[in-house]
Design an enzyme around this catalytic site. Structure first.
Site, PDB file in Angstrom:
ATOM      1  N   CYS A 196      -6.555 -24.616  16.287  1.00 28.32           N
ATOM      2  CA  CYS A 196      -7.745 -25.444  16.577  1.00 28.32           C
ATOM      3  C   CYS A 196      -7.446 -26.941  16.521  1.00 28.32           C
ATOM      4  O   CYS A 196      -8.116 -27.730  17.187  1.00 28.32           O
ATOM      5  CB  CYS A 196      -8.874 -25.091  15.612  1.00 28.32           C
ATOM      6  SG  CYS A 196      -9.570 -23.451  15.943  1.00 28.32           S
ATOM      7  N   ASP A 234      -7.914  -7.101   1.980  1.00 36.09           N
ATOM      8  CA  ASP A 234      -6.941  -7.119   3.076  1.00 36.09           C
ATOM      9  C   ASP A 234      -7.607  -6.455   4.268  1.00 36.09           C
ATOM     10  O   ASP A 234      -8.511  -5.625   4.106  1.00 36.09           O
ATOM     11  CB  ASP A 234      -5.681  -6.326   2.736  1.00 36.09           C
ATOM     12  CG  ASP A 234      -5.900  -4.827   2.925  1.00 36.09           C
ATOM     13  OD1 ASP A 234      -6.578  -4.222   2.064  1.00 36.09           O
ATOM     14  OD2 ASP A 234      -5.454  -4.280   3.942  1.00 36.09           O
ATOM     15  N   HIS A 270      -5.343 -18.264  14.068  1.00 34.74           N
ATOM     16  CA  HIS A 270      -6.717 -18.735  13.819  1.00 34.74           C
ATOM     17  C   HIS A 270      -7.505 -17.718  12.999  1.00 34.74           C
ATOM     18  O   HIS A 270      -8.169 -18.075  12.027  1.00 34.74           O
ATOM     19  CB  HIS A 270      -7.437 -19.009  15.137  1.00 34.74           C
ATOM     20  CG  HIS A 270      -8.915 -19.196  14.955  1.00 34.74           C
ATOM     21  ND1 HIS A 270      -9.463 -20.379  14.504  1.00 34.74           N
ATOM     22  CD2 HIS A 270      -9.956 -18.335  15.083  1.00 34.74           C
ATOM     23  CE1 HIS A 270     -10.770 -20.238  14.391  1.00 34.74           C
ATOM     24  NE2 HIS A 270     -11.098 -19.013  14.737  1.00 34.74           N
ATOM     25  N   ASP A 290       0.865  -1.169   0.000  1.00 29.18           N
ATOM     26  CA  ASP A 290       0.000   0.000   0.000  1.00 29.18           C
ATOM     27  C   ASP A 290       0.903   1.221   0.000  1.00 29.18           C
ATOM     28  O   ASP A 290       2.022   1.187   0.506  1.00 29.18           O
ATOM     29  CB  ASP A 290      -0.917  -0.018   1.227  1.00 29.18           C
ATOM     30  CG  ASP A 290      -2.051   0.983   1.062  1.00 29.18           C
ATOM     31  OD1 ASP A 290      -2.148   1.608  -0.012  1.00 29.18           O
ATOM     32  OD2 ASP A 290      -2.842   1.134   2.005  1.00 29.18           O
ATOM     33  N   CYS A 349     -12.945 -25.558  12.480  1.00 28.89           N
ATOM     34  CA  CYS A 349     -11.744 -24.953  11.893  1.00 28.89           C
ATOM     35  C   CYS A 349     -10.597 -25.961  11.930  1.00 28.89           C
ATOM     36  O   CYS A 349     -10.459 -26.727  12.890  1.00 28.89           O
ATOM     37  CB  CYS A 349     -11.368 -23.704  12.682  1.00 28.89           C
ATOM     38  SG  CYS A 349      -9.823 -22.938  12.145  1.00 28.89           S
ATOM     39  N   CYS A 409      -7.275 -24.982  11.552  1.00 27.60           N
ATOM     40  CA  CYS A 409      -6.007 -24.257  11.666  1.00 27.60           C
ATOM     41  C   CYS A 409      -5.109 -24.916  12.711  1.00 27.60           C
ATOM     42  O   CYS A 409      -5.545 -25.778  13.472  1.00 27.60           O
ATOM     43  CB  CYS A 409      -6.247 -22.786  12.016  1.00 27.60           C
ATOM     44  SG  CYS A 409      -6.568 -22.480  13.760  1.00 27.60           S
TER      45      CYS A 409
END
Lengths: 394, 394
Positions: free
Chosen positions: A328, A285, A354, A91, A323, A325
């Site tokens: 998790c 984003d 997560h 950016d 989830c 991830c």
């Protein structure tokens, strides 16, 4: 051609595509984790690879101040510096100059402001920002733009939008000069003489506040200037009503070419991703997943929960039972709560991990639903569960 | 027998061994990373596995206060809570009660003190500490002892040592009662009826300050009480001279049986590990690698460096060119300095990761040198380089 966009499936305005960059493909829709200071806060690049992140963000304003874009360039560019060999987008710092920095003076030439770190006086012009983004060497670089509050009146929105378009022309001219004079990487054997990694895609930013006509006008004018590789949609999620934001996305969706990727800047939350994908957005984003994680807030399929609450003290379940991830799959809410309450760094990392994984997964699942042709029912079911469940009832 | 110690090679007093526990073997000499609050600060259990950590530490005092040993027990014990299926040792909290807590009153019964967190009044006795360590369920648990400053006079040292031995007897009796009444894990099919994981090894702690005769006496008396699986050496590295510490280790080395593992508590720094291994120590722990990491200090083969220094701003080298940790294999000093200066969590994690890996590697390399029969020359060379090089000259 260093940058291409191939659409592999469509449902209404929603599309599944592949945005190709010099550092590899980005399957869209995609959520891009934010690595403001050359690190996605509290995560390791390896974590991001394991979650399947492709393109990540860096920030020209922040990296100019620390460690200095000259340092990053000397260290071989942002990819090499932070060891991320997948696509990066930087950016321009427009948003930061107008939100974070102090004592701004805006002229046609640029913006004079004080660093939020030490109060030192700085001057950003479109040319200077391009030099910074050239030093950083990301694949996609955003133009320097004039950002205004979300509920600004039409005259203010028009003024800022028109200035942004004039600055866009200056950005383009400066980037073209830099591509001739400042190669991004030394020629390597594995690259052809005209190293595709020397090219950066400058994305224009469609501004116009919450005024449909200003948005349409900006989209039109920008398209007339150059054959852009993609388009940013800026100035949303900055204080306006959600309905106004969704309506602006719809307007811009109609005004921009459907052949090119659209990046909705600074958005968003789970529901925003899903609503915006339906309206033709490809890239997102947002700092929310890492920032929220640092406050103990957790995305789940059944809405948000806060891990600080006493009720999780001995809860053996993962943050989100649906989830997969790395938090998790291993740890209980009880353990993560303990880490968070005890201010242990691993707690911050697991919550960020997560939440970032959660948004990456939404984009991935949305993509699959578009390919399967059932985005409408998938998104309806997803939003219904997210908005109506209580995490206590999981 | 749940706990065994096999010596595979010796050089003088130095030995290479295998300490077997219900959660697997510990190859000695070994450095044990400190996970005070059920997490090795800033690291992920996966990081520790990748570095080859075997046994790690937890702390009874800290875990009793947060999240509560009752919570840890309800969540299945410390191994399950923090997802560490390798050996764990818990310190009793004796050191914390005497260093961290406030307004202590020591009686023969135990110690009344105020929590360092909220000032709440607490009472630790040998029995209560055993109950806490039973709830945590580590493989090795340290006795509750009376810890005194490093330069205490002989009368004070004698008094504390003798009290510690009386408390040891009470610890043993209470642990034996708990093993009968409070199984550590529900019987599982994969374990025989007398689940070896039900057993915890209580380690006595040899006290005696810097007074050789008190150390010998304590070692003698402790051995007469029970067939211990191993021995702690406490009250060192708490303010006394280094030479006095090394001398006490030598005295204890001669007074303890050479058939059993010796754990030198709270030590050490690289040079301490090497000197103590030469004097027959097998196990070490120290918060230095993580604590120093949080201050920017970095162990290298050429001595310590501090990553904050300006000279590393554009230094492309790894923290230590002779290190193969996950930080050194990927990142430059310049990048890690940037992260640290910008207070990014990844910076803390990479520095801790490197420092912990560095101490694990010393212990591993020392073990190999003992097996190769060249510990003396290896340690001389190692210390010579560490003490004389300047990291600037790397």
């Amino acid at each position: 051609m260093s940058f291409t966009f191939d659409i592999v499936a469509k449902t209404g305005s929603a599309r599944a595509g592949v945005f190709s960059t010099p550092h590899g493909p980005v399957e869209t829709p995609a959520f891009m984790p934010v690595g403001t200071l050359a690190t996605v806060k509290s995560l390791d690049p390896d974590d991001l690879v394991r979650m399947g992140a492709s393109m990540i963000l860096g920030n020209a304003y922040h990296l100019h101040l620390r460690p200095g874009d000259d340092v990053v360039r000397e260290m071989g560019g942002l990819h090499e510096f932070m060891r991320w060999d997948r696509p990066i987008l930087t950016d321009s710092g427009g948003f930061q100059v107008f939100s974070l920095a102090q004592l701004r003076t805006v002229t046609e030439e640029g913006v004079e402001f004080q660093s939020h770190l030490d109060g030192s006086r700085r001057f950003f012009t479109p040319e200077i920002v391009m030099q910074i983004e050239r030093n950083l060497g990301a694949d996609v670089i955003m133009q320097f733009d004039h950002v205004i509050p979300g509920q600004s009146d039409e005259a203010t929105a028009r003024d800022a939008s028109e200035r942004s378009i004039r600055w866009l022309e200056r950005c383009l001219k400066e980037l073209q000069r830099l591509e001739e004079t400042q190669p991004l990487e030394p020629p390597r054997e594995e690259f052809p003489p005209d190293n595709p990694r020397n090219h950066q895609a400058l994305f224009p930013i469609v501004q116009g506040g919450i005024h449909s006509q200003r948005r349409r006008e900006a989209a039109e004018r920008i398209q007339g200037l150059y054959d852009w590789a993609g388009f940013g949609i800026g100035g949303l999620s900055v204080g306006e009503e959600k309905d106004a934001m969704y309506e602006m996305i719809r307007v811009v969706d109609e005004a921009l070419p459907r052949t090119h990727p659209r990046y909705l800047m600074g958005v968003g939350f789970p529901e925003d991703l899903i609503e915006a994908i339906e309206r033709g957005v490809d890239l997102f984003d947002c700092v929310a997943p890492t920032r929220m994680g640092r406050n103990g807030a957790v995305f789940t399929h059944d809405g948000r929960l806060n891990i600080k609450r006493t009720e999780y003290r001995t809860d053996p379940r993962p943050l989100d039972p649906d989830c997969d991830c790395a938090a998790c799959m291993r740890f209980s809410r009880a353990y993560i709560r303990h880490l968070f309450v005890s201010e242990e760094i691993l707690g911050l990392r697991l919550l960020s991990l997560h939440n970032v994984h959660f948004l990456l997964s939404i984009a991935r699942d949305a993509r699959q639903a578009i390919i399967n042709g059932d985005y409408e029912s998938w998104s309806r079911d997803w939003l219904s569960r997210y908005r109506t469940s209580s995490p206590l009832a999981v």
